[in-house]
Design a protein around this motif. Structure first.
Motif, PDB file in Angstrom:
ATOM      1  N   LEU A 185       0.860  -1.178   0.000  1.00  0.00           N
ATOM      2  CA  LEU A 185       0.000   0.000   0.000  1.00  0.00           C
ATOM      3  C   LEU A 185       0.899   1.231   0.000  1.00  0.00           C
ATOM      4  CD1 LEU A 185      -1.389  -2.388   1.858  1.00  0.00           C
ATOM      5  CD2 LEU A 185      -3.120  -0.656   2.230  1.00  0.00           C
ATOM      6  N   LEU A 186       0.487   2.276  -0.694  1.00  0.00           N
ATOM      7  CA  LEU A 186       1.313   3.468  -0.831  1.00  0.00           C
ATOM      8  C   LEU A 186       0.583   4.717  -0.361  1.00  0.00           C
ATOM      9  CD1 LEU A 186       2.865   2.970  -4.400  1.00  0.00           C
ATOM     10  CD2 LEU A 186       3.846   2.311  -2.193  1.00  0.00           C
ATOM     11  N   ALA A 187       1.341   5.591   0.310  1.00  0.00           N
ATOM     12  CA  ALA A 187       0.865   6.953   0.539  1.00  0.00           C
ATOM     13  C   ALA A 187       1.099   7.720  -0.751  1.00  0.00           C
ATOM     14  CB  ALA A 187       1.648   7.585   1.688  1.00  0.00           C
ATOM     15  N   ALA A 188       0.063   8.318  -1.305  1.00  0.00           N
ATOM     16  CA  ALA A 188       0.200   8.972  -2.620  1.00  0.00           C
ATOM     17  C   ALA A 188      -0.787  10.123  -2.721  1.00  0.00           C
ATOM     18  CB  ALA A 188      -0.060   7.963  -3.744  1.00  0.00           C
ATOM     19  N   GLY A 189      -0.278  11.259  -3.211  1.00  0.00           N
ATOM     20  CA  GLY A 189      -1.139  12.413  -3.384  1.00  0.00           C
ATOM     21  C   GLY A 189      -0.985  13.068  -4.739  1.00  0.00           C
ATOM     22  N   ASN A 190       0.261  13.213  -5.221  1.00  0.00           N
ATOM     23  CA  ASN A 190       0.446  13.868  -6.515  1.00  0.00           C
ATOM     24  C   ASN A 190       0.249  12.881  -7.662  1.00  0.00           C
ATOM     25  OD1 ASN A 190       2.962  12.504  -7.122  1.00  0.00           O
ATOM     26  ND2 ASN A 190       4.003  13.919  -5.741  1.00  0.00           N
ATOM     27  N   SER A 191       0.216  13.390  -8.869  1.00  0.00           N
ATOM     28  CA  SER A 191      -0.157  12.572 -10.021  1.00  0.00           C
ATOM     29  C   SER A 191       0.851  11.452 -10.282  1.00  0.00           C
ATOM     30  CB  SER A 191      -0.315  13.444 -11.267  1.00  0.00           C
ATOM     31  OG  SER A 191       0.879  14.166 -11.523  1.00  0.00           O
ATOM     32  N   ARG A 192       2.145  11.743 -10.116  1.00  0.00           N
ATOM     33  CA  ARG A 192       3.145  10.701 -10.350  1.00  0.00           C
ATOM     34  C   ARG A 192       3.002   9.569  -9.336  1.00  0.00           C
ATOM     35  NH1 ARG A 192       9.299  12.554 -10.791  1.00  0.00           N
ATOM     36  NH2 ARG A 192       8.370  13.592 -12.603  1.00  0.00           N
ATOM     37  N   ALA A 193       2.789   9.922  -8.066  1.00  0.00           N
ATOM     38  CA  ALA A 193       2.633   8.910  -7.026  1.00  0.00           C
ATOM     39  C   ALA A 193       1.355   8.092  -7.236  1.00  0.00           C
ATOM     40  CB  ALA A 193       2.622   9.571  -5.651  1.00  0.00           C
ATOM     41  N   LEU A 194       0.300   8.746  -7.691  1.00  0.00           N
ATOM     42  CA  LEU A 194      -0.947   8.020  -7.949  1.00  0.00           C
ATOM     43  C   LEU A 194      -0.779   7.032  -9.101  1.00  0.00           C
ATOM     44  CD1 LEU A 194      -3.551  10.909  -7.514  1.00  0.00           C
ATOM     45  CD2 LEU A 194      -3.124   9.027  -5.922  1.00  0.00           C
ATOM     46  N   ARG A 195      -0.031   7.412 -10.132  1.00  0.00           N
ATOM     47  CA  ARG A 195       0.227   6.484 -11.236  1.00  0.00           C
ATOM     48  C   ARG A 195       1.035   5.278 -10.760  1.00  0.00           C
ATOM     49  NH1 ARG A 195       1.207  11.183 -14.159  1.00  0.00           N
ATOM     50  NH2 ARG A 195       3.478  10.861 -14.050  1.00  0.00           N
ATOM     51  N   ARG A 196       2.036   5.532  -9.905  1.00  0.00           N
ATOM     52  CA  ARG A 196       2.819   4.432  -9.345  1.00  0.00           C
ATOM     53  C   ARG A 196       1.905   3.463  -8.582  1.00  0.00           C
ATOM     54  NH1 ARG A 196       6.087   7.237  -6.289  1.00  0.00           N
ATOM     55  NH2 ARG A 196       7.888   7.214  -7.702  1.00  0.00           N
ATOM     56  N   LEU A 197       0.981   4.034  -7.834  1.00  0.00           N
ATOM     57  CA  LEU A 197       0.060   3.204  -7.053  1.00  0.00           C
ATOM     58  C   LEU A 197      -0.811   2.344  -7.980  1.00  0.00           C
ATOM     59  CD1 LEU A 197      -2.039   4.546  -4.041  1.00  0.00           C
ATOM     60  CD2 LEU A 197      -2.889   2.792  -5.579  1.00  0.00           C
ATOM     61  N   VAL A 198      -1.410   2.983  -8.956  1.00  0.00           N
ATOM     62  CA  VAL A 198      -2.311   2.261  -9.866  1.00  0.00           C
ATOM     63  C   VAL A 198      -1.578   1.141 -10.604  1.00  0.00           C
ATOM     64  CG1 VAL A 198      -3.638   2.500 -12.008  1.00  0.00           C
ATOM     65  CG2 VAL A 198      -3.972   4.139 -10.150  1.00  0.00           C
ATOM     66  N   ASP A 199      -0.356   1.414 -11.002  1.00  0.00           N
ATOM     67  CA  ASP A 199       0.384   0.455 -11.832  1.00  0.00           C
ATOM     68  C   ASP A 199       1.102  -0.630 -11.032  1.00  0.00           C
ATOM     69  OD1 ASP A 199      -0.426   1.923 -14.014  1.00  0.00           O
ATOM     70  OD2 ASP A 199       1.493   2.960 -14.288  1.00  0.00           O
ATOM     71  N   HIS A 200       1.500  -0.329  -9.785  1.00  0.00           N
ATOM     72  CA  HIS A 200       2.417  -1.240  -9.100  1.00  0.00           C
ATOM     73  C   HIS A 200       2.031  -1.634  -7.683  1.00  0.00           C
ATOM     74  CE1 HIS A 200       5.134  -0.763 -12.451  1.00  0.00           C
ATOM     75  NE2 HIS A 200       5.157   0.554 -12.285  1.00  0.00           N
ATOM     76  N   ALA A 201       0.962  -1.083  -7.122  1.00  0.00           N
ATOM     77  CA  ALA A 201       0.645  -1.351  -5.720  1.00  0.00           C
ATOM     78  C   ALA A 201      -0.758  -1.934  -5.568  1.00  0.00           C
ATOM     79  CB  ALA A 201       0.789  -0.076  -4.891  1.00  0.00           C
ATOM     80  N   ASP A 202      -1.036  -2.354  -4.340  1.00  0.00           N
ATOM     81  CA  ASP A 202      -2.316  -2.998  -4.040  1.00  0.00           C
ATOM     82  C   ASP A 202      -3.289  -2.079  -3.324  1.00  0.00           C
ATOM     83  OD1 ASP A 202      -1.571  -5.829  -4.826  1.00  0.00           O
ATOM     84  OD2 ASP A 202      -0.001  -5.403  -3.357  1.00  0.00           O
ATOM     85  N   GLY A 203      -2.767  -0.993  -2.733  1.00  0.00           N
ATOM     86  CA  GLY A 203      -3.673  -0.157  -1.962  1.00  0.00           C
ATOM     87  C   GLY A 203      -3.137   1.240  -1.724  1.00  0.00           C
ATOM     88  N   TRP A 204      -3.981   2.055  -1.089  1.00  0.00           N
ATOM     89  CA  TRP A 204      -3.740   3.481  -0.874  1.00  0.00           C
ATOM     90  C   TRP A 204      -3.848   3.805   0.609  1.00  0.00           C
ATOM     91  CZ3 TRP A 204      -7.906   7.706  -1.198  1.00  0.00           C
ATOM     92  CH2 TRP A 204      -7.329   8.975  -1.180  1.00  0.00           C
ATOM     93  N   LEU A 205      -2.942   4.676   1.090  1.00  0.00           N
ATOM     94  CA  LEU A 205      -2.903   5.071   2.499  1.00  0.00           C
ATOM     95  C   LEU A 205      -3.066   6.585   2.631  1.00  0.00           C
ATOM     96  CD1 LEU A 205       0.151   2.886   3.622  1.00  0.00           C
ATOM     97  CD2 LEU A 205      -2.262   2.474   4.170  1.00  0.00           C
ATOM     98  N   PRO A 206      -4.286   7.091   2.520  1.00  0.00           N
ATOM     99  CA  PRO A 206      -4.489   8.525   2.734  1.00  0.00           C
ATOM    100  C   PRO A 206      -4.408   8.868   4.220  1.00  0.00           C
ATOM    101  CG  PRO A 206      -6.597   7.448   2.423  1.00  0.00           C
ATOM    102  CD  PRO A 206      -5.549   6.387   2.237  1.00  0.00           C
ATOM    103  N   VAL A 207      -4.232  10.162   4.505  1.00  0.00           N
ATOM    104  CA  VAL A 207      -4.216  10.666   5.879  1.00  0.00           C
ATOM    105  C   VAL A 207      -5.397  11.606   6.043  1.00  0.00           C
ATOM    106  CG1 VAL A 207      -2.909  11.963   7.608  1.00  0.00           C
ATOM    107  CG2 VAL A 207      -1.713  10.454   6.027  1.00  0.00           C
ATOM    108  N   GLY A 208      -6.022  11.577   7.221  1.00  0.00           N
ATOM    109  CA  GLY A 208      -7.227  12.354   7.478  1.00  0.00           C
ATOM    110  C   GLY A 208      -6.978  13.845   7.560  1.00  0.00           C
ATOM    111  N   MET A 209      -6.988  14.527   6.414  1.00  0.00           N
ATOM    112  CA  MET A 209      -6.764  15.968   6.351  1.00  0.00           C
ATOM    113  C   MET A 209      -8.021  16.720   5.900  1.00  0.00           C
ATOM    114  SD  MET A 209      -3.554  16.126   7.270  1.00  0.00           S
ATOM    115  CE  MET A 209      -2.817  17.664   6.732  1.00  0.00           C
ATOM    116  N   GLY A 210      -9.170  16.070   5.998  1.00  0.00           N
ATOM    117  CA  GLY A 210     -10.413  16.708   5.572  1.00  0.00           C
ATOM    118  C   GLY A 210     -11.181  15.819   4.606  1.00  0.00           C
ATOM    119  N   ILE A 211     -12.482  15.677   4.850  1.00  0.00           N
ATOM    120  CA  ILE A 211     -13.314  14.763   4.070  1.00  0.00           C
ATOM    121  C   ILE A 211     -13.303  15.116   2.587  1.00  0.00           C
ATOM    122  CG2 ILE A 211     -15.675  13.986   3.668  1.00  0.00           C
ATOM    123  CD1 ILE A 211     -16.175  14.169   6.651  1.00  0.00           C
TER     124      ILE A 211
END
Length: 309
Positions: A185-211
């Protein structure tokens, strides 16, 4: 569908590592939590050379002065439990030698019967990168890519072969293997990190900074997955850094997840509407000791389930 709930393990200096980690992990399992989690903070520069998250003038929180190693903490928890998953939100992956990190996580997964969730991030601290000495912080994205690649190779079938910038495995048997494919699982916010997540990871780890922000990022991630032809579901675990207090917050200027157990649960209920799989509740920084941490964790869990979380 019921949202899974996770609990942060005690890693900061008010806790006794060898005693309190197994104790809190056992209590979390007994209470009903689905998972227990660690984070990574390697050091506390003094004087500070940069602000928190790299933001100029933003002070580092005092509890960062003394944070136990995440893999040692998870190992203590693994030995004390049978059911809960063992997650990191996050390991700052580029601070670690990729091959050794892959080997350690595989060993922990084998020892725990297939309960590890490998949550990786790139971090932001110049001082931590300088101390680790793996690669400069400017190369953190490339190092994370290599960590993911090395993990997939080492956890996969023998012979293991990998040829990267840091890691070169000509052909080798590497064991033990994980009990099952370890989710990354990856912490990802910017577009490059999101692409890495979609292509190579199983999950996403957001942090609670507002709904609104989390919901927007989740929609963006789902759209990107569709655009890139991903059909495998993306597992989502939201980290909330709660600021618990024994008395309710008066409401004026209250931040999300700030206040007593009832107020924290109100915010949990609101965040479940985003549609994420799991919420990790971090309580350790505002509880005095392990006994209080266990009591608050039990109250939050019971109130959350009663509220339909």
């Amino acid at each position: 569908m019921t949202t899974r709930l996770g609990l942060g393990l005690p890693q900061t200096r008010q806790y006794e590592l060898g005693k309190d980690v197994p104790d809190v992990a056992r209590a979390a399992e007994r209470i009903g939590y689905d998972s227990v989690w660690v984070f990574e903070r390697a050091l506390f520069p003094e004087p500070a050379t940069q602000g928190l998250y790299g933001v100029e003038g933003l002070p580092w929180p005092d509890h960062y002065r003394d944070v136990a190693d995440p893999l040692v903490t998870l190992t203590l928890a693994a030995a004390a439990t049978e059911r809960v998953e063992l997650g990191s939100s996050v390991l700052v992956a580029p601070l670690h030698q990729p091959f050794q990190l892959a080997k350690s996580l595989a060993s922990l997964d084998a020892a725990s019967g297939g309960r590890v969730l490998a949550g990786f991030g790139t971090g932001w601290s110049l001082d931590e990168y300088a101390a680790a000495g793996i690669r400069p912080i400017e190369e953190r994205g490339r190092v994370l890519d290599e960590v993911i690649g090395v993990c997939r190779a080492v956890w996969g079938p023998d012979p293991v072969v990998y040829d990267g910038e840091i890691t070169r495995i000509a052909s080798a048997v590497v064991g033990p293997k994980p009990a099952r494919p370890i989710p990354i699982l990856l912490a990802a916010g910017n577009s490059r990190a999101l692409r890495r997540l979609v292509d190579h990871a199983d999950g996403w780890l957001p942090v609670g900074m507002g709904i609104e922000q989390i919901a927007s990022q989740w929609r963006q991630l789902q759209d990107l997955a569709a655009e890139r032809g991903r059909t495998k579901p993306i597992r989502t675990v939201l980290r909330v850094n709660a600021e618990w207090s024994a008395k309710p917050h008066d409401g004026a200027g209250r931040r999300p997840f700030q206040g007593d157990a009832g107020q924290i649960v109100e915010d949990l209920v609101a965040h479940t509407e985003i549609g994420l799989d799991e919420i990790l509740v971090e309580l350790q920084t505002t509880t005095r000791d392990a006994e209080e941490l266990k009591d608050v964790a039990a109250e939050v869990y019971e109130k959350a389930r009663a509220a339909g979380v």
